[in-house]
Write a protein that holds these residues in place. Structure first.
Motif, mmCIF file in Angstrom:
data_model
loop_
_atom_site.group_PDB
_atom_site.id
_atom_site.type_symbol
_atom_site.label_atom_id
_atom_site.label_comp_id
_atom_site.label_asym_id
_atom_site.label_seq_id
_atom_site.Cartn_x
_atom_site.Cartn_y
_atom_site.Cartn_z
ATOM 1 N N VAL A 56 -11.894 16.673 92.425
ATOM 2 C CA VAL A 56 -13.326 16.940 92.544
ATOM 3 C C VAL A 56 -13.678 17.360 93.969
ATOM 4 C CG1 VAL A 56 -15.639 15.939 92.355
ATOM 5 C CG2 VAL A 56 -13.866 15.317 90.708
ATOM 6 N N ASP A 57 -14.509 18.367 94.101
ATOM 7 C CA ASP A 57 -14.951 18.854 95.410
ATOM 8 C C ASP A 57 -16.148 18.021 95.876
ATOM 9 O OD1 ASP A 57 -15.631 20.212 97.681
ATOM 10 O OD2 ASP A 57 -15.647 22.200 96.763
ATOM 11 N N TRP A 58 -15.864 16.818 96.389
ATOM 12 C CA TRP A 58 -16.936 15.922 96.818
ATOM 13 C C TRP A 58 -17.673 16.456 98.041
ATOM 14 C CZ3 TRP A 58 -18.624 12.584 93.506
ATOM 15 C CH2 TRP A 58 -17.754 12.043 92.554
ATOM 16 N N GLU A 59 -17.008 17.265 98.845
ATOM 17 C CA GLU A 59 -17.683 17.870 100.003
ATOM 18 C C GLU A 59 -18.812 18.781 99.538
ATOM 19 O OE1 GLU A 59 -16.634 20.714 103.863
ATOM 20 O OE2 GLU A 59 -15.038 19.820 102.674
ATOM 21 N N ALA A 91 -31.508 -0.001 89.151
ATOM 22 C CA ALA A 91 -31.764 0.764 90.369
ATOM 23 C C ALA A 91 -30.770 0.366 91.460
ATOM 24 C CB ALA A 91 -33.193 0.508 90.838
ATOM 25 N N GLY A 92 -30.145 1.381 92.070
ATOM 26 C CA GLY A 92 -29.185 1.123 93.131
ATOM 27 C C GLY A 92 -27.805 0.736 92.661
ATOM 28 N N GLN A 93 -27.609 0.607 91.367
ATOM 29 C CA GLN A 93 -26.308 0.218 90.837
ATOM 30 C C GLN A 93 -25.309 1.357 90.986
ATOM 31 O OE1 GLN A 93 -26.381 -1.083 86.753
ATOM 32 N NE2 GLN A 93 -24.183 -0.809 86.472
ATOM 33 N N PRO A 94 -24.140 1.123 91.594
ATOM 34 C CA PRO A 94 -23.144 2.187 91.717
ATOM 35 C C PRO A 94 -22.586 2.577 90.354
ATOM 36 C CG PRO A 94 -22.200 0.096 92.396
ATOM 37 C CD PRO A 94 -23.673 -0.141 92.191
ATOM 38 N N ILE A 95 -22.254 3.841 90.203
ATOM 39 C CA ILE A 95 -21.732 4.344 88.936
ATOM 40 C C ILE A 95 -20.222 4.459 89.050
ATOM 41 C CG2 ILE A 95 -21.847 6.200 87.242
ATOM 42 C CD1 ILE A 95 -24.584 6.929 88.409
ATOM 43 N N GLU A 96 -19.511 3.743 88.189
ATOM 44 C CA GLU A 96 -18.048 3.700 88.249
ATOM 45 C C GLU A 96 -17.455 4.893 87.506
ATOM 46 O OE1 GLU A 96 -16.509 1.619 90.114
ATOM 47 O OE2 GLU A 96 -18.322 0.489 90.620
ATOM 48 N N THR A 97 -17.388 6.028 88.179
ATOM 49 C CA THR A 97 -16.793 7.217 87.583
ATOM 50 C C THR A 97 -16.278 8.126 88.679
ATOM 51 O OG1 THR A 97 -17.162 9.087 86.088
ATOM 52 C CG2 THR A 97 -18.972 8.488 87.518
ATOM 53 N N GLU A 98 -15.295 8.974 88.331
ATOM 54 C CA GLU A 98 -14.666 9.862 89.287
ATOM 55 C C GLU A 98 -15.220 11.280 89.211
ATOM 56 O OE1 GLU A 98 -12.541 8.964 91.682
ATOM 57 O OE2 GLU A 98 -12.920 6.912 91.001
ATOM 58 N N VAL A 99 -16.344 11.468 88.528
ATOM 59 C CA VAL A 99 -16.972 12.784 88.455
ATOM 60 C C VAL A 99 -18.423 12.674 88.913
ATOM 61 C CG1 VAL A 99 -15.490 13.562 86.571
ATOM 62 C CG2 VAL A 99 -17.670 12.495 86.049
ATOM 63 N N PHE A 120 -23.267 6.798 79.685
ATOM 64 C CA PHE A 120 -21.972 6.238 79.336
ATOM 65 C C PHE A 120 -20.939 6.878 80.260
ATOM 66 C CE2 PHE A 120 -24.706 6.336 75.633
ATOM 67 C CZ PHE A 120 -24.658 5.021 75.186
ATOM 68 N N ALA A 121 -20.480 6.124 81.263
ATOM 69 C CA ALA A 121 -19.527 6.634 82.253
ATOM 70 C C ALA A 121 -18.191 5.934 82.086
ATOM 71 C CB ALA A 121 -20.065 6.412 83.664
ATOM 72 N N ARG A 122 -17.113 6.714 82.018
ATOM 73 C CA ARG A 122 -15.789 6.156 81.789
ATOM 74 C C ARG A 122 -14.768 6.822 82.712
ATOM 75 N NH1 ARG A 122 -18.685 3.318 79.416
ATOM 76 N NH2 ARG A 122 -18.475 2.352 77.363
ATOM 77 N N VAL A 216 -27.650 15.588 91.401
ATOM 78 C CA VAL A 216 -26.738 14.454 91.426
ATOM 79 C C VAL A 216 -27.543 13.166 91.302
ATOM 80 C CG1 VAL A 216 -24.959 13.251 92.737
ATOM 81 C CG2 VAL A 216 -25.118 15.740 92.855
ATOM 82 N N MET A 217 -27.165 12.346 90.336
ATOM 83 C CA MET A 217 -27.902 11.115 90.057
ATOM 84 C C MET A 217 -27.717 10.094 91.185
ATOM 85 S SD MET A 217 -27.472 8.550 86.780
ATOM 86 C CE MET A 217 -28.123 9.785 85.649
ATOM 87 N N PRO A 218 -28.796 9.407 91.572
ATOM 88 C CA PRO A 218 -28.650 8.312 92.533
ATOM 89 C C PRO A 218 -27.643 7.283 92.033
ATOM 90 C CG PRO A 218 -30.964 8.854 92.219
ATOM 91 C CD PRO A 218 -30.196 9.656 91.199
ATOM 92 N N GLY A 219 -26.783 6.827 92.936
ATOM 93 C CA GLY A 219 -25.726 5.908 92.567
ATOM 94 C C GLY A 219 -24.370 6.569 92.460
ATOM 95 N N THR A 220 -24.368 7.916 92.308
ATOM 96 C CA THR A 220 -23.112 8.656 92.288
ATOM 97 C C THR A 220 -22.488 8.626 93.686
ATOM 98 O OG1 THR A 220 -23.882 10.125 90.523
ATOM 99 C CG2 THR A 220 -22.048 10.924 91.865
ATOM 100 N N ARG A 221 -21.201 8.411 93.742
ATOM 101 C CA ARG A 221 -20.549 8.221 95.044
ATOM 102 C C ARG A 221 -20.666 9.455 95.928
ATOM 103 N NH1 ARG A 221 -14.065 8.791 93.871
ATOM 104 N NH2 ARG A 221 -13.705 10.505 95.325
ATOM 105 N N GLY A 222 -20.794 10.632 95.360
ATOM 106 C CA GLY A 222 -20.880 11.852 96.141
ATOM 107 C C GLY A 222 -22.141 11.960 96.968
ATOM 108 N N ARG A 223 -23.142 11.116 96.688
ATOM 109 C CA ARG A 223 -24.374 11.150 97.480
ATOM 110 C C ARG A 223 -24.213 10.435 98.813
ATOM 111 N NH1 ARG A 223 -29.367 12.023 94.752
ATOM 112 N NH2 ARG A 223 -30.320 10.659 96.298
ATOM 113 N N GLU A 224 -23.152 9.666 98.967
ATOM 114 C CA GLU A 224 -22.955 8.897 100.191
ATOM 115 C C GLU A 224 -22.735 9.837 101.372
ATOM 116 O OE1 GLU A 224 -19.720 6.328 99.514
ATOM 117 O OE2 GLU A 224 -20.688 5.214 97.888
ATOM 118 N N GLY A 225 -23.433 9.581 102.449
ATOM 119 C CA GLY A 225 -23.276 10.366 103.667
ATOM 120 C C GLY A 225 -24.069 11.656 103.667
ATOM 121 N N ALA A 226 -24.780 11.974 102.563
ATOM 122 C CA ALA A 226 -25.583 13.195 102.519
ATOM 123 C C ALA A 226 -26.928 12.942 103.175
ATOM 124 C CB ALA A 226 -25.778 13.644 101.072
ATOM 125 N N GLY A 227 -27.476 13.980 103.780
ATOM 126 C CA GLY A 227 -28.789 13.897 104.391
ATOM 127 C C GLY A 227 -28.771 13.106 105.669
#
Length: 227
Positions: A56-59, A91-99, A120-122, A216-227
């Motif tokens: 995944v291109d998280w950048e 609210a604020g719950q991290p989403i356990e998924t790699e996408v 439904f995240a798997r 990108v939904m709040p809680g998705t790991r890719g949002r970390e460090g943005a902004g």
């Protein structure tokens, strides 16, 4: 698994897996062009029992989030496009998924009442189910390829058009849009109560607006460090 949440989920996963493979093939064919392909080459040949996971291109995810946040600050006086949020996620719950979890904006749904939304995240894939006012909307994403494209003609068909390989097709129950983003294969499926009369399923514009509103939904790991 989430059996019952999607009548066509099995077929969707197979098609999207082939879509990922089609982009893998397209990357190999266009490696010499000025614009490098975004999708990573798989290390092994995918099989139904041994799927291949794309990187995944998280950048790119973080860049898109930062850009959206910047635009939001500059247009604070205008209407804000709030993302659709599932009721089974706190609210604020991290989403356990790699996408990256993509969700449409609430305004583009054009519902008079609040939609019923479930996530439904798997791990390597997810399904977001939005139900209300005569339509079920499913946003599905996977980074897994379960099969290899057999020939170049099939690869061209699956790739679709535009930089994201966009494609839209009519189905018995409505309409399906497929595209690729961040090295992930996505689809938006519309199932209408009256698929032959409901303009949301008959014409492609409603689905295209949903696609354009995805964020990108709040809680998705890719949002970390943005902004």
């Amino acid at each position: 698994m989430f059996i019952g949440c999607s009548r066509g989920l099995g077929a969707m996963m197979a098609g999207l897996s082939l879509a990922i493979c089609a982009d893998f093939a397209a990357q190999a064919q266009t490696a010499q062009t000025a614009q490098p392909a975004r999708l990573a080459q798989p290390q092994t040949t995918p099989r139904p029992d041994q799927p291949v996971a794309a990187e995944v291109d998280w950048e790119a995810v973080r860049a898109d989030v930062a850009q959206r946040q910047s635009v939001g600050r500059l247009t604070a006086a205008r209407a804000v496009s709030f993302p659709v949020l599932p009721r089974n996620l706190e609210a604020g719950q991290p989403i356990e998924t790699e996408v990256p979890i993509l969700t449409p904006g609430t305004a583009v749904l054009e519902f008079e009442r609040q939609a019923d939304v479930l996530l439904f995240a798997r791990g390597d894939f997810y399904t977001l189910v939005i139900q209300g006012e005569g339509v079920i909307i499913e946003v599905f994403g996977t980074r897994l390829a379960h099969a290899q494209v057999e020939d170049a003609r099939t690869a061209r068909f699956l790739r679709g058009s535009g930089p994201e390989g966009y494609r839209t097709t009519r189905t018995r129950s409505g309409r399906e849009l497929t595209f690729n983003r961040y090295n992930v294969a996505y689809s938006i499926t519309l199932e209408c109560d009256a698929p032959e009369q409901d303009v949301r399923c008959v014409e492609p514009e409603y689905g295209e607006r949903l696609m354009q509103s995805l964020q990108v939904m709040p809680g998705t790991r890719g949002r970390e460090g943005a902004g």
